[in-house]
Structure formats: C-alpha cells, structure tokens
Design a protein around this motif. Structure first.
Motif, short mmCIF file in Angstrom:
data_model
loop_
_atom_site.label_atom_id
_atom_site.label_comp_id
_atom_site.label_asym_id
_atom_site.label_seq_id
_atom_site.Cartn_x
_atom_site.Cartn_y
_atom_site.Cartn_z
N ASN A 122 0.70 -1.56 -0.16
CA ASN A 122 0.12 0.15 0.28
C ASN A 122 0.96 1.20 0.08
O ASN A 122 0.94 1.98 -0.83
CB ASN A 122 -1.09 -0.12 1.23
N GLY A 123 1.70 1.46 1.01
CA GLY A 123 2.60 2.21 0.92
C GLY A 123 3.14 2.41 -0.45
O GLY A 123 3.76 4.05 -0.54
N VAL A 124 3.97 1.87 -0.71
CA VAL A 124 4.80 1.67 -1.66
C VAL A 124 4.01 2.67 -3.26
O VAL A 124 4.46 3.67 -3.58
CB VAL A 124 6.18 0.17 -2.57
N ILE A 125 2.84 2.04 -2.98
CA ILE A 125 2.31 2.60 -4.41
C ILE A 125 1.69 3.63 -4.42
O ILE A 125 1.69 4.36 -5.10
CB ILE A 125 1.01 1.65 -4.34
N ILE A 126 1.59 3.88 -2.86
CA ILE A 126 0.67 5.65 -2.42
C ILE A 126 2.10 6.33 -3.04
O ILE A 126 1.72 7.25 -2.98
CB ILE A 126 -0.17 5.36 -1.15
N ALA A 127 3.19 6.06 -2.16
CA ALA A 127 3.76 6.84 -1.94
C ALA A 127 5.15 7.54 -3.71
O ALA A 127 5.06 8.64 -3.86
CB ALA A 127 5.19 6.78 -1.46
N TRP A 128 5.04 6.30 -4.58
CA TRP A 128 5.97 6.54 -5.43
C TRP A 128 4.58 6.63 -7.10
O TRP A 128 5.68 6.98 -7.03
CB TRP A 128 6.82 5.17 -5.16
N GLY A 129 4.20 5.58 -6.67
CA GLY A 129 2.60 5.37 -7.56
C GLY A 129 1.75 7.14 -7.68
O GLY A 129 1.22 7.04 -8.87
N ARG A 130 2.16 7.99 -6.65
CA ARG A 130 1.48 8.93 -6.93
C ARG A 130 0.05 8.49 -6.57
O ARG A 130 -0.69 9.32 -7.55
CB ARG A 130 1.74 10.79 -6.93
N ILE A 131 -0.30 7.75 -5.87
CA ILE A 131 -1.99 6.63 -6.43
C ILE A 131 -2.88 7.43 -5.15
O ILE A 131 -2.42 7.49 -3.80
CB ILE A 131 -2.46 6.02 -6.79
N ALA A 132 -3.93 8.08 -5.25
CA ALA A 132 -4.15 8.26 -3.67
C ALA A 132 -4.94 7.19 -2.87
O ALA A 132 -4.86 6.29 -3.20
CB ALA A 132 -6.02 9.08 -4.15
N ASP A 133 -4.35 7.32 -2.01
CA ASP A 133 -5.02 6.61 -0.62
C ASP A 133 -5.98 5.79 -0.60
O ASP A 133 -5.79 4.30 -0.15
CB ASP A 133 -4.40 6.73 0.83
N PHE A 134 -6.71 6.60 -0.78
CA PHE A 134 -8.11 5.41 -1.32
C PHE A 134 -8.53 4.86 -2.06
O PHE A 134 -9.07 4.08 -2.31
CB PHE A 134 -9.31 7.01 -1.35
N ILE A 135 -7.94 4.46 -3.00
CA ILE A 135 -7.48 3.42 -4.47
C ILE A 135 -7.17 3.22 -3.94
O ILE A 135 -7.59 1.54 -4.12
CB ILE A 135 -7.90 4.54 -5.67
#
Lengths: 324, 256
Positions: A122-135
C-alpha cells in the motif's frame, strides 16, 4: 491526558474551557463514553458488573490495535481501507501455517509479516506511484480478502492451541491478555508519535507536507512507514482475532474497518492529518464497544447496532468542526 | 575583510531562457545586503543558486574566500547558509521548538531530547531579543505573521549559520510587525551574520541595509553602499538598469 506537546500552552482555568466548543470536540469520545456508561448502567445494572467489563475490554482489544494503526495513517492525511481485510489475510496465513504444521510462534510471525507486507505494498504504491490512498487501499481491501479466500480455499481452519486460549481467557484481573497487549501497543504508539523524530516527521507530513519536504523530510518514506505500521498492527490484530474465535476464517470483517475509522474520528484525530492523539482513538474504540454491548444487554435487536454506530460517528464528525 | 560570500560571473539558464547573465554578488559579515530588482529580474533564481537548489551553469562561488561547490541545499546548509523563503516552510500543526528543529531533531537514545532542544530554542530566541512569543511550546498556527517570520528567522540562525538570506520577510506584515522584523534583521547583522535581504520596499531597504545590489533583467546593475545612493537612484537602477554613472553601460546587451 492529551499529549503534552500539543496542549502545553493551555493554562486557562478549566471552567472557561467548559464553555469552549473546541474542548468538547477534543474530548468528545471521553464525554460520550461516560454518558453511555451512565445511561446503560441506569438502564441495566449488570452493565458495570466485573464480568461484563472484562468481556467489553476483551472485545475492544482488536479494535484498539486496529484503531492505533489507522491513527498513524490518518495522521498523515491518508486512510487505510484495507486494514480489516489485511487482518483477515493475516488470520488465514496463521491458520494455514498452523495446520501445516509449523508451530504457533512461526505461524504468528508469518501472519504479522504477511500483513506488514500488504501494508508496505500500500505504502509503496501510494508514495511512489502517487495514487490516492483511498484507491490503493480500496484495491488492497479486495486483493487481501481475495488472497485470504484463495489461501484458505474458502474454508475456516479451527485452531485449538493452549497459548491462544490463554490469550483470550487469561489475564490480569479483569484485564484479559488481549486487552493488555492492546494497551501496550497504544503506549508504544503514543511514545513513537510524540517522543521520537519519526513521530514529529509524521505529524509534519500530515499537517504541512510542503514545509516538511522543504525541511528535508522524505514524506514518501513516512507514508511507506505508516502503511507498514498499519499492516503490522493488522497482523497483530489477526492473532488476537484467531485467539478470540478459535478459528482462522477467510470471512470479511467489514465492521472492523468501519469501526477502526469511526474510533479514530471519535478520538478527535483530524482526517486532514497532522493532528491527533493515541488516547483519543483508544477511548473511541471503547465507546463503540460499550455502545454495542449496552444495546445488546438492553435487548435491542442487532439490526439497530450499525445504525447506532453510524449516528454516533457522524455526530462526532460534526463535533470536530469545532476543533481548534 | 573579504566578503563571506562572493559570486562572480554567474550564469544560469532554464532550457533556452537565460535568467542570470554574468552576475557578481557579495555579502559581508555584519552587514545587511539588500537584493532589489523588479519582478523577473532574477532575485529568486540568484537566491536559489546561493542556496544550492539550482546548480549554477558557470561562474565562481566563493565562501570565505575559498571556491566551493554548492550543488544541493544540504551543501549550502553545511557551509552555514540558511534561506528563509517567503512561505517560511513552517508546520502550523507543530509548536515552535518542533518547527525550529524540524528535520534536524536532537535525540537522546531513541527519543527526542526535548530539554536540550527547548534550551537551544530559548537561547536562540533570547539572543535575538525576541520577547513577543509567549511560550516556545505554542503551536505555530496560533502565531501572528510577524511571530511566524521571527520563528522562521530563529530557525535559520539556530545552526550557527554565517549567512542568512531572507526572501521578502515583511511582504505580508502590518506596520508594527514590519518594524519588529526589520529590527530583528538588523540585529542579526549586528551579531556578526551576513544578511541578504530581498525586498521591494525602498523604505525597508534604506532603513536597515548597508549595501544594495540591484538586479536588472538578469544582470547585476550595481552593488553599492546604501549611504552612497539616493532613493531615486535605486529606483532608476531597478527600472532601467542604470542611473547616471551607475549601472549597466549602453550596449551591454540589454535591449533598450
């Protein structure tokens, strides 16, 4: 008991605070808990019996652990919607490993590692992928519960283990071991949030990400860390859950997700990040458990309980508008 | 005494756009150097080059007389160069001490060393004769604009810095608070720091600066002693790049 750092300058007399809506907003959970306890005790004297208190604290343990994890995420202005299904995944991993049979300690460790990994993803995708944490966490909600179903082949595994049994039945007086563990988790979390460099950086990331970055804080690393913490605590909660129900089920635990967010909101943690305590969500969790327990004691149909929880949470959210 | 910071022949381009042409600039310890210029003259770019945010394309960067490479903000901070940007980079949800140490917290073992940090913050604020702040444990969100600026400046001088660059510190302040912040800026220089003050306000510039550096379309029009020039001359330098004998020569490449 609020964290000393955030409230150190409040030295006005307490009477003037009573007229301040912000004070009530900050302590909504505690006030609500006291009111509920008084009301339920008046309506049903068994509410505050030793046995019932002990069972409420035991029931609250899992929710407290999850709410603490959720608090870390929400303090960075994020949200972890996958927290409950990550717990389910952890429980299933525990069950499969235990029936492998790899012994309880290793099984518990694997459960925590699996859940922590889910959180880290979750964290890696949110931080590096810059995708909304909600999604991202919504995706993980589905992925983790799917993975749990696949691993367990849809079937629950019964786990009878003396150590797990002791965890859910033994304790210190009225404080069951599960509750003691939850309290320790909360104390450690409080220390991390308010007395370490990481905690300060976490609050900075949540409250003012631009400034935090300007001061050389890697907000991405903070984000990855909080989701990993959230996952790890979901894994710990999985152990408590398996101990409590005596089985590892791939069932979805949606009410734990809603209640973990609800406890955090009740605890006065700002959903916009950067503000919050650990004691608040802990009290919020106790309030939710007391609410459901009291309604059950009064013989109110189970169907009314989600309604009551929903009303209480939205009221609490309304109150937070008055937060200073 | 040689200047603590000296830049010579600085060029900086962003793609095809050359923002700084052959810029020379110096800052001396114990002095306030005002950096003036119209919007787009290159003040911010020059400051970001000083702070290591933009690496320079060409030219010499001398610190205390030695040539140095400043390619990132950390290198600038290690030399003792602190920049207070207009947005101040403060966290409203943290208190004064937390903000002053943000990213550079003191620890004892695993936990924060609050007593040391409080003492250092207290000492720094006292050294700047800051008396307007009630408690150093106050949240920054509860501070006025002038107090926030004060905290940002205190944060910059906490680290035994030698050069402090202030980007329009009084732009958003009222009259009384402007006076307070200017007094503080003057005191920084009197304490021996080299202060670079970016400002649009001529009154501020003449009130506290020792030297004035005027940028005009990416070139240094003139760097002069404040006592040697008049208000009107500085305005001319800013608006047309020259004033009488001062400033850029005709045909120096500036379109006229």
């Amino acid at each position: 008991m609020a964290n000393a750092t955030l409230a150190a300058d409040d030295r006005e007399p307490w009477t003037s605070r009573l007229r301040d809506a912000g004070f009530w907003a900050e302590w909504a959970a505690l006030v609500g808990l006291v009111v509920l306890v008084v009301v339920f005790q008046v309506l049903n004297p068994t509410f505050l019996s030793t046995g019932n208190i002990a069972s409420m604290l035991l029931a609250a343990a899992i929710l407290i652990v999850l709410a603490v994890g959720q608090t870390f995420v929400i303090a960075t202005a994020g949200i972890d919607l996958s927290i409950a299904s990550t717990m389910t995944l952890g429980a299933v991993v525990l069950g499969q490993a235990y029936s492998a049979p790899w012994g309880l300690p290793l099984s518990c460790l694997l459960a925590v590692v699996a859940a922590a990994l889910a959180g880290m993803v979750n964290g890696v995708i949110i931080a590096w992928g810059r995708i909304a944490d909600f999604i991202v966490t919504l995706g993980m909600l589905s992925a983790a519960s799917g993975l749990a179903l696949i691993l367990a082949d849809g079937k629950p595994v019964t786990i009878i283990d003396p150590a797990l049994l002791a965890l859910s039945t033994g304790g210190l007086g009225i404080f069951g071991w599960s509750f003691v563990i939850a309290v320790v988790v909360a104390l450690v979390a409080h220390a991390v949030l308010f007395h370490t460099r990481f905690g300060t950086h976490l609050l900075a990331t949540g409250g003012a990400p631009e400034s935090a970055r300007a001061m050389g804080i890697s907000t991405q690393r903070v984000k990855i860390a909080v989701y990993t913490i959230s996952g790890t605590l979901a894994g710990l909660a999985a152990i408590l859950l398996v101990a409590r129900i005596g089985a590892a089920e791939p069932a979805s635990n949606t009410s734990f997700l809603l209640n973990s967010v609800a406890a955090v909101v009740l605890g006065g943690v700002s959903l916009f990040g950067g503000r919050g305590t650990i004691i608040g969500p802990v009290i919020g969790a106790l309030l939710l458990v007391a609410l459901v327990n009291g309604l059950t004691l009064l013989g109110v149909s189970q169907f009314y309980q989600p309604l009551a929880v929903g009303v209480v949470v939205v009221l609490a959210a309304l109150l937070t508008r008055f937060q200073r | 005494m040689p200047p603590v910071l000296e830049l010579r022949g600085i060029d900086k381009s962003f793609g095809p756009v050359q923002v700084l042409h052959d810029v020379a600039f110096s800052a001396h310890s114990g002095e306030v150097t005002a950096l003036v210029g119209d919007n787009g003259a290159g003040k911010s770019t020059l400051v970001k080059c000083v702070g290591g945010i933009y690496p320079i394309d060409a030219g010499d960067y001398l610190f205390e007389g030695r040539p140095v490479q400043v390619n990132d903000p950390r290198a600038a901070a290690e030399l003792g160069i602190e920049i207070v940007y207009q947005d101040l980079a403060l966290c409203d949800n943290l208190d004064i001490v937390q903000n002053m140490f943000l990213g550079r917290e003191r620890k004892s073992g695993l936990v924060l060393d609050e007593p040391t940090m409080e003492e250092m913050a207290e000492r720094t604020l006292a050294g700047l004769s800051v008396k307007t702040v009630k408690s150093i444990r106050q949240l920054v969100s509860s501070l006025s604009g002038g107090q926030r600026q004060t905290v940002a400046i205190a944060k910059a001088v906490l680290w035994n810095s030698k050069i402090v660059v202030l980007d329009e510190p009084t732009a958003a302040l009222g009259v009384a608070q402007t006076a307070q912040v200017l007094e503080l800026v003057r005191r920084l220089a009197d304490n021996g720091l080299a202060v670079v003050l970016i400002s649009h306000n001529m009154n501020d510039v003449f009130a506290i600066s020792d030297r004035i550096a005027a940028l005009y379309l990416g070139r240094m029009a003139a760097q002069v002693k404040t006592s040697d020039v008049t208000h009107a001359q500085v305005v001319e330098l800013i608006t047309s790049g020259r004033s009488g004998e001062l400033g850029l020569n005709n045909g120096s490449g500036v379109a006229s």
